[in-house]
Write a protein that holds these residues in place. Structure first.
Motif, PDB file in Angstrom:
ATOM      1  N   MET A  25      10.480  -3.496  -0.230  1.00  0.00           N
ATOM      2  CA  MET A  25      10.849  -2.804   1.004  1.00  0.00           C
ATOM      3  C   MET A  25       9.717  -2.878   2.023  1.00  0.00           C
ATOM      4  N   LEU A  26       8.483  -2.696   1.562  1.00  0.00           N
ATOM      5  CA  LEU A  26       7.337  -2.772   2.475  1.00  0.00           C
ATOM      6  C   LEU A  26       7.246  -4.151   3.109  1.00  0.00           C
ATOM      7  N   ALA A  27       7.378  -5.181   2.296  1.00  0.00           N
ATOM      8  CA  ALA A  27       7.265  -6.551   2.805  1.00  0.00           C
ATOM      9  C   ALA A  27       8.395  -6.883   3.768  1.00  0.00           C
ATOM     10  N   ALA A  28       9.619  -6.482   3.422  1.00  0.00           N
ATOM     11  CA  ALA A  28      10.770  -6.778   4.283  1.00  0.00           C
ATOM     12  C   ALA A  28      10.627  -6.092   5.637  1.00  0.00           C
ATOM     13  N   TYR A  29      10.164  -4.845   5.616  1.00  0.00           N
ATOM     14  CA  TYR A  29       9.993  -4.118   6.879  1.00  0.00           C
ATOM     15  C   TYR A  29       8.861  -4.724   7.706  1.00  0.00           C
ATOM     16  N   ALA A  30       7.745  -5.032   7.072  1.00  0.00           N
ATOM     17  CA  ALA A  30       6.603  -5.585   7.802  1.00  0.00           C
ATOM     18  C   ALA A  30       6.947  -6.927   8.440  1.00  0.00           C
ATOM     19  N   ASN A  31       7.752  -7.712   7.760  1.00  0.00           N
ATOM     20  CA  ASN A  31       8.074  -9.046   8.269  1.00  0.00           C
ATOM     21  C   ASN A  31       9.051  -9.021   9.437  1.00  0.00           C
ATOM     22  N   LYS A  32       9.507  -7.817   9.855  1.00  0.00           N
ATOM     23  CA  LYS A  32      10.242  -7.703  11.111  1.00  0.00           C
ATOM     24  C   LYS A  32       9.321  -7.965  12.296  1.00  0.00           C
ATOM     25  N   SER A  33       8.024  -7.736  12.098  1.00  0.00           N
ATOM     26  CA  SER A  33       7.046  -7.811  13.180  1.00  0.00           C
ATOM     27  C   SER A  33       6.552  -9.236  13.376  1.00  0.00           C
ATOM     28  N   GLU A  34       6.635  -9.736  14.593  1.00  0.00           N
ATOM     29  CA  GLU A  34       6.116 -11.075  14.883  1.00  0.00           C
ATOM     30  C   GLU A  34       4.607 -11.131  14.671  1.00  0.00           C
ATOM     31  N   LYS A  35       3.941 -10.009  14.923  1.00  0.00           N
ATOM     32  CA  LYS A  35       2.486  -9.951  14.711  1.00  0.00           C
ATOM     33  C   LYS A  35       2.160 -10.163  13.240  1.00  0.00           C
ATOM     34  N   ILE A  36       2.966  -9.608  12.364  1.00  0.00           N
ATOM     35  CA  ILE A  36       2.746  -9.767  10.928  1.00  0.00           C
ATOM     36  C   ILE A  36       3.097 -11.191  10.501  1.00  0.00           C
ATOM     37  N   LYS A  37       4.200 -11.700  11.016  1.00  0.00           N
ATOM     38  CA  LYS A  37       4.603 -13.062  10.641  1.00  0.00           C
ATOM     39  C   LYS A  37       3.534 -14.082  10.983  1.00  0.00           C
ATOM     40  N   SER A  38       2.849 -13.876  12.110  1.00  0.00           N
ATOM     41  CA  SER A  38       1.840 -14.852  12.537  1.00  0.00           C
ATOM     42  C   SER A  38       0.440 -14.513  12.046  1.00  0.00           C
ATOM     43  N   GLY A  39       0.222 -13.252  11.625  1.00  0.00           N
ATOM     44  CA  GLY A  39      -1.134 -12.842  11.297  1.00  0.00           C
ATOM     45  C   GLY A  39      -1.369 -12.448   9.852  1.00  0.00           C
ATOM     46  N   ALA A  40      -0.323 -12.490   9.022  1.00  0.00           N
ATOM     47  CA  ALA A  40      -0.479 -12.084   7.620  1.00  0.00           C
ATOM     48  C   ALA A  40       0.304 -13.029   6.718  1.00  0.00           C
ATOM     49  N   LYS A  41      -0.232 -13.250   5.537  1.00  0.00           N
ATOM     50  CA  LYS A  41       0.448 -14.067   4.530  1.00  0.00           C
ATOM     51  C   LYS A  41       0.554 -13.261   3.246  1.00  0.00           C
ATOM     52  N   PHE A  42       1.779 -13.034   2.792  1.00  0.00           N
ATOM     53  CA  PHE A  42       2.007 -12.269   1.577  1.00  0.00           C
ATOM     54  C   PHE A  42       1.918 -13.186   0.356  1.00  0.00           C
ATOM     55  N   GLN A  43       1.068 -12.805  -0.588  1.00  0.00           N
ATOM     56  CA  GLN A  43       0.990 -13.518  -1.852  1.00  0.00           C
ATOM     57  C   GLN A  43       2.129 -13.053  -2.757  1.00  0.00           C
ATOM     58  N   ASP A  44       2.367 -13.803  -3.832  1.00  0.00           N
ATOM     59  CA  ASP A  44       3.441 -13.437  -4.754  1.00  0.00           C
ATOM     60  C   ASP A  44       3.203 -12.032  -5.307  1.00  0.00           C
ATOM     61  N   PHE A  45       4.278 -11.263  -5.415  1.00  0.00           N
ATOM     62  CA  PHE A  45       4.172  -9.907  -5.957  1.00  0.00           C
ATOM     63  C   PHE A  45       3.565  -9.932  -7.361  1.00  0.00           C
ATOM     64  N   ILE A  46       2.750  -8.922  -7.657  1.00  0.00           N
ATOM     65  CA  ILE A  46       2.317  -8.665  -9.033  1.00  0.00           C
ATOM     66  C   ILE A  46       3.125  -7.478  -9.524  1.00  0.00           C
ATOM     67  N   PHE A  47       3.896  -7.665 -10.592  1.00  0.00           N
ATOM     68  CA  PHE A  47       4.834  -6.617 -11.006  1.00  0.00           C
ATOM     69  C   PHE A  47       4.864  -6.405 -12.508  1.00  0.00           C
ATOM     70  N   LEU A  48       4.223  -7.270 -13.286  1.00  0.00           N
ATOM     71  CA  LEU A  48       4.195  -7.123 -14.740  1.00  0.00           C
ATOM     72  C   LEU A  48       2.830  -6.647 -15.199  1.00  0.00           C
ATOM     73  N   ARG A  49       2.825  -5.828 -16.236  1.00  0.00           N
ATOM     74  CA  ARG A  49       1.563  -5.377 -16.832  1.00  0.00           C
ATOM     75  C   ARG A  49       0.899  -6.547 -17.546  1.00  0.00           C
TER      76      ARG A  49
END
Length: 239
Positions: A25-49
């Motif tokens: 949800m955080l990533a989907a919401y943040a990626n609405k922003s053009e500033k985020i799309k051009s200024g941030a790169k999301f790495q693959d989620f870490i979700f397993l212990r």
């Protein structure tokens, strides 16, 4: 370009694993922003212990580490954050989720490696932190946060709840988890959020007692589309 790593550590049940909905949800919401799309790169989620060393390696040289916490992953999450900070002192570490206390004067004394504690709904708060970080602005006093200033908290004003939940894109429908679903190593399970809030304070319930607020609902068209998404992707369990 800011490298952003999001973490939501879940248990696996045999080969059944939950998709990391909260950070999705955080990533989907943040990626609405053009500033985020051009200024941030999301790495693959870490979700397993996994071992701390293995997870630290995956975080790598990330500029921002965001961890979603609850009682079942708190200890492991704090150990991960501490290890990341030792290896990369410049990494901005954010903690959010129900386990983060609203008001604990000693929080940053206990956890000096956490830079920002996020309180309440995280989508708008997370976006604002990212945008200010990209711009090089001060991160002190952002609404919905406590900022670690030499192990003392600089608190922002409480952030109002999101009134229109449909301003938050669905991570399912936006394709946020498509790369995970392509991995056939697991049978995927999902958290399905149809509403937020509860007006009651039942003593046995951790949800209503924590928020005691009016119910707000996602639009039915969205929910029906998510049901179809679960069916199309052969999701084993919907919680």
């Amino acid at each position: 370009m800011k490298k952003v790593q999001l973490v939501q550590l879940n248990n696996s049940y045999g080969d059944q694993v939950y998709l990391p909905y909260s950070v999705g949800m955080l990533a989907a919401y943040a990626n609405k922003s053009e500033k985020i799309k051009s200024g941030a790169k999301f790495q693959d989620f870490i979700f397993l212990r996994e071992s701390i060393d293995k997870m630290v390696e995956k975080v790598g040289d990330a500029d921002i580490l965001g961890i979603s916490c609850y009682v079942w992953n708190w200890e492991l999450s704090t150990r991960l954050a501490e290890a990341v900070k030792k290896k990369n002192n410049n990494c901005l570490i954010l903690f959010g989720g129900p386990h983060v206390p609203d008001n604990d004067a000693s929080f940053f004394e206990k956890y000096p490696y956490i830079d920002i504690a996020c309180h309440g709904e995280g989508e708008v708060t997370f976006l604002e932190i990212l945008e200010k970080s990209i711009s090089g602005e001060s991160l002190k006093g952002i609404p919905g946060t406590s900022f670690n200033d030499n192990n003392s908290a600089v608190r922002g004003m409480p952030r109002a709840r999101i009134k229109d939940l449909d301003t938050i894109p669905s991570p399912y429908l936006e394709g946020t988890f498509d790369s995970l679903l392509a991995d056939n190593s697991y049978k995927w399970m999902v958290t399905w959020e149809t509403n937020r809030g509860c007006p009651f304070k039942c003593s046995f319930c951790d949800w209503g007692s924590a928020i005691a607020t009016k119910v707000r609902k996602f639009a039915e068209d969205r929910l029906f589309s998510e049901i179809k998404y679960f069916s199309d992707n052969q999701i084993d369990l919907v919680f």
